[in-house]
Enzyme design. Structure first.
Site, PDB file in Angstrom:
ATOM      1  N   LYS A  54       0.781  -1.116  -0.038  1.00  0.00           N
ATOM      2  CA  LYS A  54      -0.039   0.069  -0.091  1.00  0.00           C
ATOM      3  C   LYS A  54       0.946   1.281  -0.084  1.00  0.00           C
ATOM      4  CE  LYS A  54      -4.013  -2.079   2.126  1.00  0.00           C
ATOM      5  NZ  LYS A  54      -4.640  -2.544   3.574  1.00  0.00           N
ATOM      6  N   GLN A  98      -4.672  -0.980   9.561  1.00  0.00           N
ATOM      7  CA  GLN A  98      -4.478  -2.094   9.239  1.00  0.00           C
ATOM      8  C   GLN A  98      -5.145  -3.106  10.102  1.00  0.00           C
ATOM      9  OE1 GLN A  98      -3.725  -2.928   5.900  1.00  0.00           O
ATOM     10  NE2 GLN A  98      -3.869  -5.122   5.990  1.00  0.00           N
ATOM     11  N   ASP A 121     -11.080   3.184   4.097  1.00  0.00           N
ATOM     12  CA  ASP A 121     -11.486   2.023   4.163  1.00  0.00           C
ATOM     13  C   ASP A 121     -13.052   1.890   4.068  1.00  0.00           C
ATOM     14  OD1 ASP A 121      -9.684  -0.079   3.997  1.00  0.00           O
ATOM     15  OD2 ASP A 121      -9.025   0.278   6.130  1.00  0.00           O
TER      16      ASP A 121
END
Ligand code: GUN
Length: 290
Positions: A54, A98, A121
């Protein structure tokens, strides 16, 4: 047997990233650039790999990458404080914590603390609710990428029957909402679903998000169906080789499905491309609200 189109997720993701790169290049001329903050707690090997990828791709498209790595014994209050600092930081337009977080951390509370406008997200209940009511909202990256792949082969999905196998908050549930918004008739299947094979055989679109290697058999697929394989399963194959495979028995589905995503090289690359796209969109909403 008819020909199955293999949907090239790498190519679709590369095209999306090229678009993002040129958008960011234009922004660079006029002032600040979008920034994505990634928070990694502990040393989960899979999370380390995802986060590295990422961050690499964030900088490749010209976005600013802000990295926070915390020890696995971080306190809930310290992680919350970091999220609040990132919420307030004008250089940060997207925040990604994460998952999974260590067991002693209350993940729900952490995800709730992220400013919904920076929740790239799409996990915050505000965004979940907005997607469900079709009133905007940030769309989770894996379902968003999967929709783009489906529509790369068939833009108009109205009236098609779609089945999603797996009811997770990250993939299954938002995927159902997105397909519904495209006027599909949607079945959300799970471990207690009866007659899964028959449900799949009746479906024009199959999204597999189970997390079990090759559990969706080729003979269940309706001829001509679009098959999206979200599974990323690490296995040792019959030759003793370590491999990554999907949830769908890919070789069996060839010649039966109309189109299918491979693993790797299907949904995976799209997830990160959509994360970058969500970050640029969050920046644009913040800096030019109209
Ligand atoms: N862990 C596995 N997939 C994801 C994802 O899409 N977002 C976050 N934050 N964590 C993950």
């Amino acid at each position: 047997m008819s020909e199955t189109k293999i949907i090239d997720g790498k190519a679709v993701a590369a095209a999306l990233k090229a678009e993002i790169r040129s958008k960011v290049a234009r922004l660079q001329h006029s002032g600040p650039i979008p920034g994505l903050a990634v928070v990694l707690v502990g040393h989960d090997p899979a999370s380390e790999i995802y986060v590295r990828s990422k961050i690499k791709q964030t900088t490749e498209v010209g976005l600013a990458s802000i990295e926070h790595r915390l020890d696995s014994d971080v306190l809930q209050e310290d992680l919350l404080r970091l999220v609040e600092e990132l919420n307030e930081d004008p250089a940060v337009h997207g925040i990604l914590v994460q998952l999974p977080l260590p067991a002693h951390i209350n993940s729900t509370e952490i995800l709730l603390a992220i400013d919904p406008r920076k929740d790239v997200d799409g996990f915050h209940p505000i965004n979940v609710g907005m997607i469900a009511t079709q009133s905007g909202g940030i769309v989770p990256c894996t379902p968003l990428g999967s929709m783009k792949l489906i529509q790369s082969v068939r833009p108009d999905l109205a009236g098609l029957k779609a089945i999603i196998i797996g009811r997770s908050n990250i993939v299954g549930k938002p995927m159902a909402q997105l397909l519904l918004a495209q006027d599909c008739t949607v079945t959300l299947a799970h471990s207690k679903t009866r007659n899964l094979a028959e449900e799949i055989a009746a479906s024009d679109i199959v999204v597999a998000a189970v997390g079990r290697p090759h559990c969706i058999r080729g003979e269940w697929i309706k001829p001509g169906a679009i098959v999206i394989d979200v599974g990323i399963n690490r296995i040792v194959d019959e030759q003793g080789q370590r491999r990554i495979v999907g949830d769908v028995a890919f070789d069996e589905a060839l010649g039966r499905a109309g189109a299918i995503t491979p693993v790797p090289g299907g949904v995976g690359p799209m997830t990160i491309a959509c994360l970058l796209s969500n970050t640029v969109d969050a920046f644009l909403r913040e800096t030019c609200p109209d």
